[in-house]
Enzyme design. Structure first.
Site, PDB file in Angstrom:
ATOM      1  N   CYS A 161       3.757 -38.479 -13.144  1.00 18.48           N
ATOM      2  CA  CYS A 161       3.519 -37.277 -11.828  1.00 18.48           C
ATOM      3  C   CYS A 161       4.812 -37.431 -11.010  1.00 18.48           C
ATOM      4  CB  CYS A 161       2.723 -38.429 -10.771  1.00 18.48           C
ATOM      5  SG  CYS A 161       2.002 -37.114  -9.458  1.00 18.48           S
ATOM      6  N   GLU A 176      -2.656 -39.544 -14.283  1.00 18.35           N
ATOM      7  CA  GLU A 176      -2.561 -40.684 -13.270  1.00 18.35           C
ATOM      8  C   GLU A 176      -3.647 -41.015 -13.067  1.00 18.35           C
ATOM      9  OE1 GLU A 176       0.808 -41.308 -10.034  1.00 18.35           O
ATOM     10  OE2 GLU A 176      -0.069 -39.428 -10.407  1.00 18.35           O
ATOM     11  N   LYS A 234       5.961 -47.040 -13.940  1.00 20.57           N
ATOM     12  CA  LYS A 234       7.078 -44.984 -12.761  1.00 20.57           C
ATOM     13  C   LYS A 234       8.305 -46.020 -12.037  1.00 20.57           C
ATOM     14  CE  LYS A 234       5.386 -41.641  -9.620  1.00 20.57           C
ATOM     15  NZ  LYS A 234       3.733 -41.729  -9.379  1.00 20.57           N
TER      16      LYS A 234
END
Length: 280
Positions: free
Chosen positions: A156, A44, A114
Site C-alpha cells: 500500500c 492488504e 510493511k
C-alpha cells in the site's frame, strides 16, 4: 508466462467471513481452465480489516497459528502460490503488518513487514489515519524467489516511495506486488498514476490488488485492482466491486524492454537503503 489471479475484497474484522470469500473466489477461479491461475494475490488486510483491537486480537507469531495454517491449506488445496497482502504478525516489539507468500505445498516461503506507515490526514469520513499507532514498521527489503518469477514485495503506502521499488529492481525483481487498501479519495487521485510510474521506472510488471467499497468499520476504499506491464500499460483491471480477475504475464517483455532501454545501466545515482536483503 504465468497467470496471476487478483482477488479484490471488501474485508471486515471477522477472519472466517473473509476466508470464506477468498475460498469462494479461488473455487471459481480454479474451476475454469481459461481462468486458472498459477499464483494469486490478496489485498492488504485481507483476513482482518478493522480497528487496532481487531488486528491485535487476531495477530499470530510468524508461521504459527490457525489463521496462517488455513491460508497455507488454501494454497495447497488450490495449487497456487498465494500472496497474502498483509496479515497481523505478533513480534517482540508489538504487531507488524506482514505480506506472506505461501507455496503450492503450503510452505511459507517469504515474508515482508510493511516499511512505511500510513500516518496522514485525508479529506474523507475517517479523516485521521495513524497506522503507526497499530503496527510496528519493518526494516527489510524482500524479493521472493519463486519458480514463476522474482517477486518484489510491497504494501500500500510503500507505493509512494520510489526508492523502495528501485531497490526491489536492484535485487532482481521482475514482478512487484502492491496489495493495498487505498482510501477512496487518495485512490481516485493517485492510484493508477503511481502504479504506472513504478512500472515504467523499474521496468517490472506491477500487480496491484486493492480493498474496495465501504467496510464495516466505516472506511471507504478505492478498489480498481490492476496489472500493469513494464511499459506502463494497464493489461487487466477491476472496478469498484469485489471479485476476481486473472491476467497472463509474459515475463519475456521485461527482458525486451530492459534490453532496448537499459535505464539501470544509464543511472548516475546509486540507490541504497539501510535495509537487509531477504530473498527466501
Amino acid at each position: 508466462m504465468s497467470k496471476v489471479g487478483l482477488i479484490q475484497m471488501t474485508s471486515g474484522p471477522t477472519p472466517d467471513v473473509n476466508l470464506a470469500f477468498i475460498e469462494q473466489q479461488l473455487q471459481l477461479m480454479q474451476a475454469d481452465c481459461q481462468q486458472r491461475a498459477d499464483w494469486v494475490v490478496l489485498p492488504e488486510n485481507a483476513i482482518v480489516f478493522g480497528q487496532k483491537a481487531d488486528y491485535h486480537q487476531q495477530a499470530e507469531p510468524l508461521n504459527q497459528g490457525p489463521l496462517q495454517a488455513r491460508l497455507a491449506q488454501l494454497a495447497q488445496d488450490y495449487q497456487v502460490w498465494l500472496v497474502v497482502g498483509s496479515f497481523p504478525i505478533r513480534c517482540s516489539q508489538g504487531v507488524k503488518t506482514t505480506c506472506l507468500v505461501f507455496s503450492p505445498q503450503g510452505l511459507l516461503c517469504a515474508d515482508y513487514d510493511k516499511l512505511h506507515m500510513f500516518d496522514v490526514d485525508v479529506a474523507d469520513g475517517h479523516q485521521r489515519y495513524r497506522e503507526s499507532e497499530t503496527f510496528v514498521a519493518g526494516d527489510r527489503v524482500v524479493v521472493a524467489q519463486t519458480p514463476l518469477a522474482c517477486i518484489g514485495l510491497s504494501i500500500c503506502y510503500d507505493l509512494r516511495f520510489p526508492a523502495l521499488f528501485q531497490q526491489l529492481r536492484n535485487q532482481g525483481a521482475e514482478v512487484i506486488v502492491v496489495p493495498a487498501a487505498f482510501t477512496y479519495v487518495t485512490g481516485q487521485a493517485h492510484w493508477e498514476s503511481l502504479l504506472r510510474a513504478r512500472a515504467i521506472e523499474t521496468q517490472c510488471w506491477i500487480v496491484a490488488v486493492g480493498q474496495v467499497g465501504t467496510h464495516p468499520c466505516g472506511r471507504q476504499t478505492w478498489g480498481h485492482s490492476m496489472v500493469i506491464d513494464p511499459w506502463g500499460q494497464v493489461v487487466g483491471s477491476l472496478s469498484e466491486t469485489a471479485g476476481f480477475i486473472t491476467v497472463t504475464i509474459d515475463h519475456q517483455i521485461n527482458q525486451t524492454i530492459r534490453a532496448s532501454m537499459p535505464v539501470m545501466q544509464h543511472a548516475r545515482f546509486d540507490i541504497t537503503l539501510n535495509h537487509s536483503k531477504d530473498s527466501n
